[in-house]
Write a protein that holds these residues in place. Structure first.
Motif, PDB file in Angstrom:
ATOM      1  N   ASP A   1       0.869  -1.187   0.000  1.00  9.91           N
ATOM      2  CA  ASP A   1       0.000   0.000   0.000  1.00  9.91           C
ATOM      3  C   ASP A   1       0.901   1.230   0.000  1.00  9.91           C
ATOM      4  O   ASP A   1       1.619   1.473   0.969  1.00  9.91           O
ATOM      5  CB  ASP A   1      -0.881  -0.030   1.260  1.00  9.91           C
TER       6      ASP A   1
ATOM      7  N   GLU B   1      -1.496  -0.931  -3.934  1.00 10.24           N
ATOM      8  CA  GLU B   1      -2.657  -0.149  -3.487  1.00 10.24           C
ATOM      9  C   GLU B   1      -2.324   1.331  -3.430  1.00 10.24           C
ATOM     10  O   GLU B   1      -1.223   1.706  -3.032  1.00 10.24           O
ATOM     11  CB  GLU B   1      -3.046  -0.665  -2.088  1.00 10.24           C
ATOM     12  N   ASP B   2      -3.275   2.151  -3.816  1.00 11.94           N
ATOM     13  CA  ASP B   2      -3.188   3.607  -3.695  1.00 11.94           C
ATOM     14  C   ASP B   2      -1.818   4.171  -4.102  1.00 11.94           C
ATOM     15  O   ASP B   2      -1.164   4.860  -3.312  1.00 11.94           O
ATOM     16  CB  ASP B   2      -3.527   4.036  -2.259  1.00 11.94           C
TER      17      ASP B   2
HETATM   18 MG   LIG Z   1      -4.843   1.532   2.234  1.00 10.69          MG
END
Ligand SMILES: [Mg+2]
Length: 362
Positions: free
Chosen positions: A197, A223-224
């Motif tokens: 992430d 992620e992100d």
């Molecule tokens: Mg997250």
């Protein structure tokens, strides 16, 4: 059965687990806990978990005012109840804090509805499966040293998790990010899959460079990578990288998911139960994602997400962050890397009332 009473509490709960030593910038979590009572003596519970105190009291106040509007409504008529709340909150929304205010009420209604018909929530909502592949993500913060990361990772692996997620995005170059992944991977061995992430920390070009290096290192999702509002950049990264891009935890309500999915900006949609506004809108996002062939992951609150992800065909992964353990007697069961949805009616969550009393601040 009609709703007779709604109460809302704010609880400041301690960080609970053995994993929490070091690396976290907070010492406690905040719960907004709603309880909905019906004529026949059923109590439904619903809660948000906030990692920071900002706006929690204001959201709880809104939750109580909205909850009072539910008195006299039928517990099985949840769409009608939501329509009343949304009208009261202003047709233009609700967004932002009002989503967080509605979520505990919505969850509590579903819990009470499940208890009314004597069915566990995952069956009420579709009952596609009764367990969901899980990953652990507690205490794998970007502020930890390689040794601390390795230790947390080993703790998770010995608890039975075969997927872990660490946060990145603060190293000087892609190699620094890869080194952190390697430290974890070496600590747990090749049987454990590692996800990353980036907490929206990169520019698009940094995301592309780090994403390429990390996918070569074997991560299973990214992620992100960039700001969640930059849908076009997410879409380009999804195209350019082979590793699946996961995002969505910062989206409020249903509508932003329409745009994100339409743009094919994510390979995996992450839904935050509080920000989306509860179970009812969560299920609508799930259907939108299914229509686009996009699998789903839940952001925190595993006690509820295990039901939601088990209910729908595109339920993919549940995040194990047991932040509500200090106020619950029940514990989720992990079997072969999967969290098992409780078979008891509703959420199947029993509160520890003495602990709730102890941690209650309003
Ligand atoms: Mg997250």
């Amino acid at each position: 059965m009609k709703i007779t009473r709604v109460t809302v509490e704010v609880l400041e709960t301690p960080l609970n687990s053995q994993y929490m030593a070091g690396g976290s910038s907070v010492n406690s979590n905040w719960h907004i806990l709603a309880r909905i009572y019906t004529q026949d003596g059923i109590e439904g519970i619903g809660f948000d978990v906030a990692l920071r105190p900002m706006l929690v009291r204001a959201a709880a106040q809104a939750c109580q005012e909205l909850g009072d509007l539910l008195v006299g409504m039928e517990i099985m008529e949840i769409e009608a109840a939501r329509a009343r709340l949304e009208r009261a909150a202003g047709w233009a929304g609700p967004g932002g804090m009002l989503c967080m205010a509605m979520a505990p009420l919505d969850i509590a209604m579903w819990d009470a509805a499940g208890k009314t018909v004597n069915q566990p929530l995952y069956r009420m909502l579709g009952g596609y499966r009764d367990r969901v592949r899980a990953y652990a993500s507690e205490a794998l913060w970007y502020s930890l040293t390689h040794d601390e990361l390795a230790k947390s990772a080993q703790t998770h692996a010995s608890a039975g998790f075969d997927m872990l997620k660490l946060r990145l995005g603060h190293e000087a170059n892609p190699q620094g990010e890869v080194d952190r992944v390697r430290a974890v991977q070496e600590a747990v061995g090749p049987e454990v899959q590692v996800m990353v992430d980036a907490t929206e920390s990169w520019t698009e070009s940094q995301a592309l460079a780090s994403g390429r290096a990390l996918q070569d290192a074997g991560i299973v999702w990214l992620e992100d990578p960039v700001n969640h509002q930059d849908i076009a950049a997410l879409a380009r990264l999804s195209q350019a990288l082979e590793v699946p891009i996961a995002a969505g935890e910062h989206l409020f309500g249903v509508e932003p998911f329409v745009r994100t999915l339409e743009a094919r900006a994510v390979n995996i949609a992450i839904i935050d139960l509080a920000r989306v506004g509860g179970i009812t809108p969560w299920m609508k996002v799930a259907a939108l994602a299914q229509a686009k062939g996009v699998p789903l992951a839940g952001h925190v609150i595993p006690e509820v997400h295990v039901h939601l992800l088990a209910a729908v065909p595109n339920g993919h992964l549940v995040e194990y962050m047991p932040r509500s353990e200090p106020i619950t007697k029940t514990r989720l069961k992990l079997e072969d890397g999967h969290l098992v949805a409780p078979k008891t009616p509703g959420l199947g969550v029993e509160l520890d009332e003495a602990a709730c009393e102890r941690y209650r601040v309003t």
